[in-house]
Scaffold this active site. Structure first.
Site, short mmCIF file in Angstrom:
data_model
loop_
_atom_site.label_atom_id
_atom_site.label_comp_id
_atom_site.label_asym_id
_atom_site.label_seq_id
_atom_site.Cartn_x
_atom_site.Cartn_y
_atom_site.Cartn_z
N ASP A 114 -32.77 -13.86 12.91
CA ASP A 114 -32.49 -13.47 14.28
C ASP A 114 -31.19 -14.08 14.74
O ASP A 114 -30.73 -15.08 14.21
CB ASP A 114 -33.60 -14.00 15.19
CG ASP A 114 -34.68 -12.97 15.42
OD1 ASP A 114 -34.51 -11.84 14.96
OD2 ASP A 114 -35.68 -13.32 16.07
N LYS A 116 -27.98 -9.55 17.38
CA LYS A 116 -26.87 -8.84 18.03
C LYS A 116 -25.54 -9.48 17.72
O LYS A 116 -24.59 -9.33 18.46
CB LYS A 116 -27.09 -8.86 19.54
CG LYS A 116 -28.27 -8.04 19.97
CD LYS A 116 -28.53 -8.22 21.46
CE LYS A 116 -29.93 -7.75 21.78
NZ LYS A 116 -30.52 -8.44 22.91
N MET A 161 -35.78 -16.45 29.29
CA MET A 161 -35.10 -15.19 29.60
C MET A 161 -35.08 -14.92 31.10
O MET A 161 -35.20 -13.78 31.53
CB MET A 161 -35.80 -14.02 28.86
CG MET A 161 -35.71 -14.14 27.36
SD MET A 161 -36.72 -12.93 26.47
CE MET A 161 -38.30 -13.78 26.40
N1 SAH Z 1 -39.32 -17.65 20.07
C1 SAH Z 1 -38.34 -18.34 20.91
C2 SAH Z 1 -38.06 -17.58 22.19
C3 SAH Z 1 -37.40 -16.23 21.97
S1 SAH Z 1 -36.99 -15.44 23.48
C4 SAH Z 1 -38.83 -19.76 21.17
O1 SAH Z 1 -39.97 -20.09 20.89
O2 SAH Z 1 -38.03 -20.57 21.65
C5 SAH Z 1 -35.30 -15.93 23.70
C6 SAH Z 1 -35.20 -16.92 24.86
O3 SAH Z 1 -35.58 -18.21 24.44
C7 SAH Z 1 -33.81 -17.09 25.42
O4 SAH Z 1 -33.46 -16.07 26.32
C8 SAH Z 1 -33.95 -18.42 26.13
O5 SAH Z 1 -34.67 -18.28 27.35
C9 SAH Z 1 -34.83 -19.17 25.15
N2 SAH Z 1 -34.06 -19.97 24.19
C10 SAH Z 1 -34.01 -19.83 22.86
N3 SAH Z 1 -33.27 -20.80 22.29
C11 SAH Z 1 -32.84 -21.58 23.30
C12 SAH Z 1 -32.06 -22.78 23.38
N4 SAH Z 1 -31.56 -23.37 22.29
N5 SAH Z 1 -31.85 -23.32 24.61
C13 SAH Z 1 -32.35 -22.77 25.73
N6 SAH Z 1 -33.10 -21.64 25.71
C14 SAH Z 1 -33.34 -21.06 24.53
#
Ligand code: SAH
Length: 259
Positions: free
Chosen positions: A40, A62, A179
């Site tokens: 991803d 993306k 998000m």
């Molecule tokens: N499966 C992932 C979430 C995927 S949805 C998890 O468990 O973390 C994608 C969202 O995750 C982003 O829009 C943001 O809100 C959050 N996100 C992912 N990585 C991040 C990071 N390093 N710092 C802050 N937010 C993050």
């Protein structure tokens, strides 16, 4: 179907929030055993570098401004590769089962008769809150946590923010919003219907990664703070009294992680 059917498999692996040191040993082992890695967007190069040199790495996010690979295509690719005997790692940011569509992927793989396993990762919300030096729960301030998405499924309804705010207030819950940056104005407005404007809030962008930034503010100032500090995706928004532990809770400018 052929003889190799039985040997191929898919492992959904949580890559954690970004810092490779936050990977689990199981995640690293799965990466080293993989012949095909489907990565991803949010998975960084330092994590991918841990994959076996013989593994093919395919970016299905993306990156480079391209549209993300359609979900159905990714699922078909996993199924056909596993049927050809490949050890497929589907590498997803954070935890595969927290807003990662991991649940849908597991359902498709099981329906196709492909062996599938899941390796947890540290979810972004957890890393974000920890980076502020405060806990998600606290006997004085929070009896539980809600991980919630601020981005409803296309054409679908989003969370009922008013009810969530009521629950957060009555049961003392920490809200961790994924998000949520883009739709923050509406989220803030609805949360304010049941939570006081002085409720502490924070935004953490790129938790655990170089260039991590955060701002601590209040619910009443949340959207204005995000705009002023130009905090953007990927960010987690946190709302709740656990943040009282972060120095003084008033609008602080966005800070960049030292080092
Ligand atoms: N499966 C992932 C979430 C995927 S949805 C998890 O468990 O973390 C994608 C969202 O995750 C982003 O829009 C943001 O809100 C959050 N996100 C992912 N990585 C991040 C990071 N390093 N710092 C802050 N937010 C993050």
């Amino acid at each position: 179907m052929n003889d190799t059917t039985a040997t191929g498999a898919v492992t959904l692996v949580g890559a954690g929030p970004g810092d490779p040191e936050l990977l689990t040993l199981k995640a690293v082992r799965a990466l080293q055993a993989a012949t095909l890695v489907l990565a991803d967007d949010l998975v960084g190069d330092e994590v991918l570098a841990l994959a076996s040199p013989r593994a093919r790495i395919v970016h299905v996010g993306k990156r480079g401004g391209c549209r993300s690979t359609p979900q159905a295509f990714i699922e078909k690719l996993m199924i056909s590769a596993a049927r050809e005997g490949e050890q497929v790692v589907r590498l997803k940011g954070g935890d595969p089962f927290v807003f990662g569509r991991g649940g849908e992927e597991v359902e498709r793989l099981r329906a196709a008769g492909v062996p599938v396993a899941v390796v947890n990762g540290i979810t972004a919300g957890l890393a974000a809150v920890t980076s502020l030096g405060v806990p998600l729960t606290h006997r004085e301030h929070a009896q539980g946590v809600v991980f919630v998405t601020g981005h409803p499924r296309r054409g679908g309804e989003g969370p009922d923010w008013h009810s969530l705010a009521q629950a957060a207030r009555q049961s003392r819950l920490t809200l961790v919003i994924y998000m949520g940056v883009r739709g923050v104005a509406a989220i803030q407005q609805q949360l304010l219907a049941a939570l006081p404007a002085e409720t502490p809030a924070a935004v953490v962008q790129r938790a655990s990664l170089p260039g991590q930034r955060h701002a601590v503010t209040t619910l009443g100032e949340l959207a204005a703070t995000i705009e002023r500090e130009q905090l953007a995706s990927p960010s987690v928004i946190v709302v709740g009294d656990v943040l009282r532990g972060v120095a003084a809770v008033r609008a602080q400018p966005a800070r960049t992680r030292a080092g």
